[in-house]
Design a protein around this motif. Sequence first.
Motif, short mmCIF file in Angstrom:
data_model
loop_
_atom_site.label_atom_id
_atom_site.label_comp_id
_atom_site.label_asym_id
_atom_site.label_seq_id
_atom_site.Cartn_x
_atom_site.Cartn_y
_atom_site.Cartn_z
N UNK A 136 0.82 -1.19 0.00
CA UNK A 136 0.00 0.00 0.00
C UNK A 136 0.87 1.26 0.00
N UNK A 137 0.53 2.20 -0.87
CA UNK A 137 1.20 3.49 -0.88
C UNK A 137 0.87 4.20 0.43
N UNK A 138 1.89 4.62 1.15
CA UNK A 138 1.69 5.31 2.43
C UNK A 138 1.52 6.80 2.15
N UNK A 139 0.28 7.26 2.12
CA UNK A 139 0.01 8.64 1.70
C UNK A 139 0.64 9.67 2.63
N UNK A 140 0.89 9.28 3.87
CA UNK A 140 1.51 10.23 4.80
C UNK A 140 2.90 10.66 4.31
N UNK A 141 3.60 9.74 3.66
CA UNK A 141 4.94 10.05 3.13
C UNK A 141 4.86 11.16 2.09
N UNK A 142 3.77 11.22 1.35
CA UNK A 142 3.65 12.16 0.24
C UNK A 142 2.97 13.47 0.63
N UNK A 148 2.37 16.96 7.81
CA UNK A 148 2.31 15.58 8.27
C UNK A 148 1.87 15.47 9.73
N UNK A 149 1.15 14.39 10.02
CA UNK A 149 0.84 14.06 11.41
C UNK A 149 2.01 13.34 12.06
N UNK A 150 2.75 12.56 11.24
CA UNK A 150 3.89 11.80 11.76
C UNK A 150 5.07 12.71 12.05
N UNK A 155 7.97 5.73 5.71
CA UNK A 155 8.28 4.96 4.51
C UNK A 155 7.24 5.23 3.43
N UNK A 156 7.64 5.24 2.16
CA UNK A 156 6.67 5.52 1.10
C UNK A 156 5.68 4.39 0.86
#
Length: 315
Positions: A136-142, A148-150, A155-156
């Motif tokens: 799964x594409x990790x949308x948070x990376x993008x 960002x919340x992180x 990781x992407x």
Amino acid sequence: MKETLSNANFPRDSEGRVYHLGIRHGEVANRILTVGDHARAKAIARWLDTEDEAGAPVFVNHSHRGFLTITGRYKGIPVTIMAIGMGNCMMDFFVRETRAVTTGTLAIIRFGSCGSLSANAPAGTVVVPRGGYCIRKNLEYFVKEENRLSKGPVEPYLISGVFDADKEISQILVQELETAMAPITGKHGVGGVVANGLNADGCSFYSSQGRKDPAFWDDNENVIQQSMEAHPDTVSLEMETSMLFHLAECAREPNPIRAAGCMQVFADRVSNGFIHPDTVAILEPTVGKSVLETLIKVQVDNEMSAEGTVWEKKK
């Protein structure tokens, strides 16, 4: 939308038809062959019993959301063939809404096409995975860093653990395929059956499957390598079968789901080859009939009564 719907949590119309599939209780059997392509579903449906043989006409329903449901009998046993399109969301619609209008155990086999990540599975091979995992594409990376919340490294792509296929159904399916394909294996580009590896299920045909697209920021140069490092026995790569296995594992009693899958290798990602249309024309009906043969050999607990269904014998 023409019908008045009730229940925003799980929409149905006044006849009890679920929103996306457009079907209600009695229109889907406990044994289901699902494909993506409408043409493939219609071609396989030619193997179903005739109206005279079945005692009832074959039921066909086209939903307003692109799902095709064909229900009849194969060698006297009620079966459904359903074309659902492509991707994780379509598989989710299919499994959840089918479960909502049926009772008893569901036996579902996905028959699709895939890419190959193994030199042992060139184009024209049929893959029967023992299980699958999801990429799964990790949308948070993008997300822009300031949004960002992180707070730590991201990781992407996210790679899951393995969701198991049903062992008994898979074993029957392998036996049926090997028997049916024996006369054509090695001819016209048809390969053999590759079983017991894993299937990788991407959330996209492009980004999470490692395809390069200069028009988009995907950071996917290493996603296939990372997937193979996590799961070295990966054979196939597509977008639906592992999602089916995941949903089957999440199904709750007293109505379990047993799931298996088989895929024709269309795209050889190792050698960059692609299947020839003539090979598909020979292979596809053989595999489709093998899936039907498998389904009628599967024991289904608490199978629905034929009374009031579209497969009830009228004569």
